[in-house]
Write a protein that holds these residues in place. Structure first.
Motif, mmCIF file in Angstrom:
data_model
loop_
_atom_site.group_PDB
_atom_site.id
_atom_site.type_symbol
_atom_site.label_atom_id
_atom_site.label_comp_id
_atom_site.label_asym_id
_atom_site.label_seq_id
_atom_site.Cartn_x
_atom_site.Cartn_y
_atom_site.Cartn_z
ATOM 1 N N ALA A 247 50.993 40.010 41.603
ATOM 2 C CA ALA A 247 50.149 40.697 40.520
ATOM 3 C C ALA A 247 49.121 41.706 41.421
ATOM 4 C CB ALA A 247 49.288 39.807 39.759
ATOM 5 N N HIS A 248 48.883 41.036 42.338
ATOM 6 C CA HIS A 248 48.035 41.882 43.583
ATOM 7 C C HIS A 248 48.553 42.906 44.177
ATOM 8 C CE1 HIS A 248 44.054 39.256 43.103
ATOM 9 N NE2 HIS A 248 44.804 38.391 42.951
ATOM 10 N N ARG A 249 49.853 42.530 44.466
ATOM 11 C CA ARG A 249 50.678 43.790 45.005
ATOM 12 C C ARG A 249 50.969 44.702 44.136
ATOM 13 N NH1 ARG A 249 55.980 41.159 47.695
ATOM 14 N NH2 ARG A 249 56.249 43.317 48.235
ATOM 15 N N LEU A 250 51.282 44.368 42.683
ATOM 16 C CA LEU A 250 51.351 45.595 41.850
ATOM 17 C C LEU A 250 50.270 46.165 41.547
ATOM 18 C CD1 LEU A 250 53.484 43.431 39.183
ATOM 19 C CD2 LEU A 250 54.259 45.354 40.528
ATOM 20 N N ALA A 251 49.126 45.606 41.632
ATOM 21 C CA ALA A 251 47.786 46.305 41.105
ATOM 22 C C ALA A 251 47.635 47.241 42.411
ATOM 23 C CB ALA A 251 46.587 45.159 41.033
ATOM 24 N N ALA A 252 47.942 46.785 43.603
ATOM 25 C CA ALA A 252 47.394 47.522 44.609
ATOM 26 C C ALA A 252 48.297 49.279 44.706
ATOM 27 C CB ALA A 252 47.742 47.010 45.842
ATOM 28 N N ARG A 253 49.555 49.080 43.804
ATOM 29 C CA ARG A 253 50.280 50.222 43.932
ATOM 30 C C ARG A 253 50.202 50.982 42.601
ATOM 31 N NH1 ARG A 253 55.527 49.884 46.714
ATOM 32 N NH2 ARG A 253 55.166 48.460 48.443
ATOM 33 N N LEU A 254 49.592 50.414 41.542
ATOM 34 C CA LEU A 254 49.462 51.093 40.167
ATOM 35 C C LEU A 254 47.941 51.852 40.350
ATOM 36 C CD1 LEU A 254 50.809 48.245 38.193
ATOM 37 C CD2 LEU A 254 51.808 50.547 38.284
ATOM 38 N N PRO A 255 47.978 53.115 40.074
ATOM 39 C CA PRO A 255 46.592 53.747 39.787
ATOM 40 C C PRO A 255 45.365 53.033 39.032
ATOM 41 C CG PRO A 255 48.493 55.399 39.798
ATOM 42 C CD PRO A 255 49.200 53.958 39.335
ATOM 43 N N ASP A 256 46.222 52.657 37.682
ATOM 44 C CA ASP A 256 45.033 52.239 36.649
ATOM 45 C C ASP A 256 45.515 50.974 36.304
ATOM 46 O OD1 ASP A 256 43.293 51.896 34.792
ATOM 47 O OD2 ASP A 256 43.846 53.597 33.287
ATOM 48 N N ALA A 257 45.201 50.042 36.850
ATOM 49 C CA ALA A 257 45.577 48.324 36.781
ATOM 50 C C ALA A 257 44.560 47.614 36.742
ATOM 51 C CB ALA A 257 46.952 47.995 37.729
ATOM 52 N N ARG A 258 44.180 46.414 35.957
ATOM 53 C CA ARG A 258 43.540 45.398 36.280
ATOM 54 C C ARG A 258 44.114 44.129 36.175
ATOM 55 N NH1 ARG A 258 40.568 46.107 30.362
ATOM 56 N NH2 ARG A 258 41.165 48.202 30.664
ATOM 57 N N ILE A 259 43.858 43.133 36.960
ATOM 58 C CA ILE A 259 44.231 41.579 36.691
ATOM 59 C C ILE A 259 43.473 40.745 35.983
ATOM 60 C CG2 ILE A 259 44.900 39.641 38.031
ATOM 61 C CD1 ILE A 259 45.354 41.519 40.467
ATOM 62 N N ALA A 260 44.079 39.925 35.015
ATOM 63 C CA ALA A 260 43.508 39.362 34.130
ATOM 64 C C ALA A 260 44.006 37.731 34.341
ATOM 65 C CB ALA A 260 43.484 39.683 32.541
ATOM 66 N N PRO A 261 43.413 36.973 34.999
ATOM 67 C CA PRO A 261 44.125 35.677 35.334
ATOM 68 C C PRO A 261 44.043 34.595 34.038
ATOM 69 C CG PRO A 261 41.968 36.131 36.768
ATOM 70 C CD PRO A 261 42.141 37.064 35.624
ATOM 71 N N VAL A 262 45.163 34.061 34.080
ATOM 72 C CA VAL A 262 45.621 33.226 32.688
ATOM 73 C C VAL A 262 45.666 31.643 33.539
ATOM 74 C CG1 VAL A 262 47.055 32.732 31.065
ATOM 75 C CG2 VAL A 262 46.747 34.955 31.512
ATOM 76 N N GLU A 263 44.523 30.972 32.887
ATOM 77 C CA GLU A 263 44.529 29.396 33.416
ATOM 78 C C GLU A 263 45.774 28.533 32.624
ATOM 79 O OE1 GLU A 263 43.108 28.662 36.009
ATOM 80 O OE2 GLU A 263 41.516 30.449 36.348
ATOM 81 N N ASP A 264 46.050 27.453 33.332
ATOM 82 C CA ASP A 264 46.746 26.603 32.286
ATOM 83 C C ASP A 264 48.213 26.984 31.884
ATOM 84 O OD1 ASP A 264 47.317 23.938 31.697
ATOM 85 O OD2 ASP A 264 46.413 24.384 29.601
ATOM 86 N N SER A 265 48.884 27.757 32.918
ATOM 87 C CA SER A 265 49.991 28.283 32.327
ATOM 88 C C SER A 265 51.041 28.670 33.598
ATOM 89 C CB SER A 265 49.860 29.619 31.779
ATOM 90 O OG SER A 265 51.014 30.142 31.341
ATOM 91 N N PHE A 266 52.421 28.504 33.256
ATOM 92 C CA PHE A 266 53.186 29.226 34.161
ATOM 93 C C PHE A 266 53.623 30.495 33.534
ATOM 94 C CE2 PHE A 266 54.713 24.893 35.858
ATOM 95 C CZ PHE A 266 53.545 24.664 36.534
ATOM 96 N N CYS A 267 55.066 31.109 33.897
ATOM 97 C CA CYS A 267 55.400 32.300 33.514
ATOM 98 C C CYS A 267 55.328 32.790 32.093
ATOM 99 C CB CYS A 267 56.936 32.399 33.983
ATOM 100 S SG CYS A 267 57.626 34.004 33.454
ATOM 101 N N PHE A 268 55.788 31.739 31.268
ATOM 102 C CA PHE A 268 55.782 31.886 29.837
ATOM 103 C C PHE A 268 54.484 31.732 29.107
ATOM 104 C CE2 PHE A 268 60.518 30.357 29.173
ATOM 105 C CZ PHE A 268 61.129 31.686 29.868
ATOM 106 N N VAL A 269 53.724 32.625 29.605
ATOM 107 C CA VAL A 269 52.156 32.610 28.920
ATOM 108 C C VAL A 269 52.018 32.433 27.252
ATOM 109 C CG1 VAL A 269 51.247 33.550 30.906
ATOM 110 C CG2 VAL A 269 51.935 35.244 29.298
ATOM 111 N N ALA A 270 53.245 33.040 26.787
ATOM 112 C CA ALA A 270 53.246 33.477 25.246
ATOM 113 C C ALA A 270 53.482 31.896 24.662
ATOM 114 C CB ALA A 270 54.297 34.390 24.852
ATOM 115 N N GLN A 271 53.970 31.131 25.605
ATOM 116 C CA GLN A 271 54.306 29.608 25.081
ATOM 117 C C GLN A 271 53.275 28.857 25.671
ATOM 118 O OE1 GLN A 271 56.982 28.212 23.444
ATOM 119 N NE2 GLN A 271 57.668 30.251 22.755
#
Length: 301
Positions: A247-271
């Motif tokens: 996510a940090h690498r993507l944010a460094a490349r994208l002109p308008d990006a923000r990171i929102a950390p999600v606790e207590d989760s792996f990849c399937f955050v919707a689950q």
């Protein structure tokens, strides 16, 4: 988490050039479209949909032809760039504009390819949850899948075994690597049944898996600086497959990006954290609407 297909709303089907896509469509208001990963279907998003609909959003939730779909598409280009183009065609076919596109897992990699290849004129903003990015397409833990797809009969055996013995998904190469909290066995069987029981679906899955290669996401990464859309990176801080460093690498490349950390989760955050993901998407759209009003007070909202 158990299956709640009803939460997705009515199912529809639309004919595209390469074949049909089935999708759910529920709610009204600003449009949010979802892109899941390989070997799962629209139900991976089901836990997050009710909260978004209650917030006044229209949720369009397709099942993409990535191995857990139920209508074969032998005429569709299922290379990663081809599927990205299918997503773009789907948005155009439904005449959807100012879309918030939400990607997860393999789907997030496809969204990055879409953003940098086939055009983004129908998009208003993007949400990426933990996703294939840069060298991680597929990540090392799942790099065996494209290899498996090249071996005659191997994909059939893998899918049949996973369908018959859902406990296999507790292994490090199973779905348990993507969800911190246990997934319902019926949900896992739903995801694996199409590839295990229908050779036409399995052929589609094989065509997609054989095309997976890091060159696609690395090529997309080279052009992320051209993406003139706001991007929210709603990333699980504990994800062992797609670490938050991506996510940090993507944010460094994208002109308008923000990171929102999600606790207590792996990849399937919707689950794992549907409450948190729904909150982040709602806040993201609200903040973007507020920014639009501040920039152009006379514009209708």
């Amino acid at each position: 988490m158990s299956i709640d297909v009803a939460a997705l709303g009515p199912e529809h089907e639309i004919a595209l050039r390469g074949g049909p896509i089935r999708y759910h469509d529920v709610g009204s208001g600003p449009v949010v479209v979802f892109v899941h990963g390989a070997l799962v279907d629209a139900t991976v998003w089901a836990p997050v949909i009710p909260a978004l609909v209650a917030a006044g959003l229209r949720c369009v939730v397709p099942t993409w032809p990535l191995g857990s779909h139920r209508v074969a598409v032998p005429g569709m280009d299922l290379t990663p760039p081809g599927v990205a183009a299918v997503i773009d065609e789907f948005l155009a076919a439904l005449a959807l504009d100012d879309v918030t596109l939400v990607g997860n897992d393999t789907g997030g990699g496809l969204v990055q390819i879409l953003l940098t290849t086939t055009g983004r004129e129908r998009l208003g903003r993007v949400v990426l949850t933990p996703s294939d990015s840069f060298e991680a397409f597929f990540p090392p833990r799942f790099a065996f899948l494209p290899v498996l797809a090249h071996v005659p009969g191997a994909l059939a055996g893998f899918a049949a075994t996973a369908l018959r013995f859902p406990a296999i998904n507790r292994l490090p190469i199973g779905f348990s690597a993507l969800a911190k909290h246990p997934l319902d066995a019926a949900l896992l069987r739903r995801w694996m049944r199409p590839a295990a029981t229908d050779r036409r679906i399995r052929a589609d899955a094989g065509r997609f898996l054989r095309g997976v290669d890091r060159r696609h996401t690395l090529a997309a990464a080279e052009h992320l600086g051209e993406v003139d859309l706001p991007v929210l990176l709603a990333w699980a801080v504990e994800d062992p497959v797609f670490p938050i460093s991506l996510a940090h690498r993507l944010a460094a490349r994208l002109p308008d990006a923000r990171i929102a950390p999600v606790e207590d989760s792996f990849c399937f955050v919707a689950q794992d954290r549907p409450d948190r993901l729904a909150e982040l998407i709602r806040e993201f759209l609200r903040d973007e609407r507020d920014a639009t009003r501040a920039a152009d007070p006379g514009r209708a909202t």
